[in-house]
Design a protein around this motif. Sequence first.
Motif, PDB file in Angstrom:
ATOM      1  N   LYS A  53       0.829  -1.215   0.000  1.00  0.00           N
ATOM      2  CA  LYS A  53       0.000   0.000   0.000  1.00  0.00           C
ATOM      3  C   LYS A  53       0.863   1.265   0.000  1.00  0.00           C
ATOM      4  CE  LYS A  53      -3.805   0.168   2.629  1.00  0.00           C
ATOM      5  NZ  LYS A  53      -4.643  -0.039   3.846  1.00  0.00           N
TER       6      LYS A  53
ATOM      7  N   ASP B 126      -6.538  -5.319   1.503  1.00  0.00           N
ATOM      8  CA  ASP B 126      -6.804  -5.105   2.925  1.00  0.00           C
ATOM      9  C   ASP B 126      -7.395  -6.349   3.577  1.00  0.00           C
ATOM     10  OD1 ASP B 126      -5.916  -2.548   3.479  1.00  0.00           O
ATOM     11  OD2 ASP B 126      -7.780  -1.578   2.865  1.00  0.00           O
TER      12      ASP B 126
ATOM     13  N   LYS C 260     -12.676   0.048  16.081  1.00  0.00           N
ATOM     14  CA  LYS C 260     -11.793   0.404  14.971  1.00  0.00           C
ATOM     15  C   LYS C 260     -12.148   1.786  14.422  1.00  0.00           C
ATOM     16  CE  LYS C 260      -9.307  -1.919  11.414  1.00  0.00           C
ATOM     17  NZ  LYS C 260      -9.395  -2.102  10.006  1.00  0.00           N
TER      18      LYS C 260
ATOM     19  N   HIS D  74     -12.794  -0.724   7.309  1.00  0.00           N
ATOM     20  CA  HIS D  74     -12.291  -1.705   6.349  1.00  0.00           C
ATOM     21  C   HIS D  74     -11.031  -2.378   6.885  1.00  0.00           C
ATOM     22  CE1 HIS D  74      -9.457   1.507   5.404  1.00  0.00           C
ATOM     23  NE2 HIS D  74     -10.484   2.293   5.233  1.00  0.00           N
TER      24      HIS D  74
HETATM   25 MG    MG Z   1      -6.452  -1.024   7.258  1.00  0.00          MG
END
Ligand code: MG
Length: 218
Positions: A145, A160, A214, A218
């Motif tokens: 990434k 991901d 989170k 994602h």
């Molecule tokens: Mg991530």
Amino acid sequence: MPGNVFIRLLLDYLFIFYMSMWIIFPAYLANAVMVPVSRRLEKRGWNHSMDGGKFLGETRVLGAGKTIEGALAGTTIGILGGIVQLLLAPAFQFISLKWHGFYGSLLVANGDIMFYIAWNRTSMIRALIFPPGAILGDMMGSFIKRRMHVNRGESLPLLDQLDFIIGVILFSLVSHGIGASLIQVSPLYLVPIIILTPLIHLAVNRVAFKTGIKDVPH
Ligand code: MG
Ligand code: CTP
């Protein structure tokens, strides 16, 4: 029970799903616990980035989202969870065989249950190598990434969700010599793992995002 082929096939799909999840569990656990555990540790100042803040060209090697604490927690808890699973395997094998015989499975062999849901060497090796494989795959994903100039936390669909599984497969290849690789897992279970992981990953992450575990969905 049901002589009906349709029902037996339907129950078979559920059973194959269960077997796949059983096989991949240590990797899922390692990948999942990194987020909440590293978040707790971060509050105490325990967040040492794995790349030490270094850059490769214009972007970070891995980025601030990959910490030593997260990797250690994921590996340790993944392995411990895998060992607990191993201890439970005989009971699960017994129940699984009974259920499998009861509904009259058409697709799953008896031997698969005896082999995968078992207290054996292969399962032990899975518990030991899947967690570090998953962590390495996750790092590899971030490395790719950053090279593609995708910032930390920004999404890169499929990579991901699948990076840790790719890591497990590659790491399994390397340790092929000691006997247990994900490659050796029958395609009957490997294919569902690869196809369903992105969906499961997204669903779990969405819940983690909604509940505040989170920061991104994602
Ligand atoms: Mg991530
Ligand atoms: N995490 C960590 N150490 C790791 C992996 C994950 O501390 N080795 C924690 C970080 O807090 C990270 C969070 O788990 O932010 C979510 O992981 P992930 O989605 O893989 O990282 P991102 O922050 O999205 O970064 P990237 O873009 O590199 O995937």
